[in-house]
Design an enzyme around this catalytic site. Sequence first.
Site, mmCIF file in Angstrom:
data_model
loop_
_atom_site.group_PDB
_atom_site.id
_atom_site.type_symbol
_atom_site.label_atom_id
_atom_site.label_comp_id
_atom_site.label_asym_id
_atom_site.label_seq_id
_atom_site.Cartn_x
_atom_site.Cartn_y
_atom_site.Cartn_z
ATOM 1 N N LYS A 171 0.892 -1.137 0.025
ATOM 2 C CA LYS A 171 -0.065 -0.005 0.118
ATOM 3 C C LYS A 171 1.005 1.158 0.065
ATOM 4 C CE LYS A 171 -3.994 -1.828 2.340
ATOM 5 N NZ LYS A 171 -3.588 -3.481 2.731
ATOM 6 N N ASP B 141 3.237 7.448 -0.843
ATOM 7 C CA ASP B 141 4.047 8.373 -0.549
ATOM 8 C C ASP B 141 4.463 9.254 -2.129
ATOM 9 O OD1 ASP B 141 5.755 10.478 0.737
ATOM 10 O OD2 ASP B 141 6.262 8.841 2.141
#
Length: 393
Positions: A224, A227
Amino acid sequence: IKGTRRLVEGTINPGEICLIIEDVVTSGSSVLETAEVLRQAGLKVTDAVVLLDREQGGGARLEEEGIRLHSVCSLSTLLEILHGQGNIDSEIVGSVKTFIRKNILPAVSRRVNGSTKQINTQPDGTAAKKPCQEISYGARAQLPGIHPITARLFKIMEKKQTNLCLAADVTNSKELLQLADLLGSEICVLKTHVDILNDFNLDVLKDLRAIADKHEFLIFEDRKFADIGNTVKHQYEGGVYRIASWSDFVNAHVVPGPGVVKGLKEVGLSLNRGCLLIAEMSSEGSLATGDYTKAAVELAEEHSDFVIGFISSSNVSNRVEFIHMTPGVQMQIGADNLGQQYLSPEEVIHKKASDIIIVGRGILSAKDCVEAAKTYKKAGWAAYTSRLSSDNN
């Protein structure tokens, strides 16, 4: 045949298998027309060999008609060879691939005895694969321009008759490897969370990779990523886990925008890796809905050379090249005390038209995890075949 006025010449023994050989296949219509004549003459047609597959839908169409296509070379491979030898530039490669993707030909209907119909039986009455709006995993694996990881996954699913992904969310490396080996024959994908392993080391992933090759399943690291591009690039390629070196595909949130995909793609594209975008989540009150989901689909379409599909609770894209994987699956619909909402295999695969069920606690918490895995595998596959059948009728 000129002179005899026969379309098929030679000694024909009804029931014999006939191989069709062609130079090029585009839509598959020429092969299908030939197959129609041969079948009317009493021959069985199960395979066709071509020199070049132009990847414009012919392979998938033939698959649905019960004919396996074997090509010496695909147009994509030919482009790569020519590009590698410096005969064509990257711009031409890109434009041709875009043309192929935008010009997948629709199903071809043919006139038989004055009416339009598809070929769906062999001469002995044996059913060839019936064409349907909902195409099979095997046919989707042959779609032009499909990502190699997706094609490989669909082929595994078809071969093993499983659309089950095991969520191996365990904290011990030995347990992870034991589960992978024990349940590997029942699954098409193993989902990992390496950052929760208390005793992680890279040798564990080498062993896991060997087990995956042995049992023919793919590894999906549920990282997941969420950023900026430069950060996820380093998280994916380096660090302690070196995820890109062993995981077939990963996933990412779309909150950071296109940069998260671009960063991951810089690492994964050359390694033939893939990425799922999180379009929906199975937790209560999830914000991954509406415009967020729409944005995830648009981002996937822009980067379809790396993005292979979605984590979602339902089918969110009409592009069959994308795969949909749904978490939160148990035999009974319900929820836990932390907001995880559960759907059944029938609900996920048949009604919501997802492709793969992701099951964790339903298997790991069972008294007999092998039997539990077999039960979910059977239920998931039954829901898939039911979906195909209902779409045919």
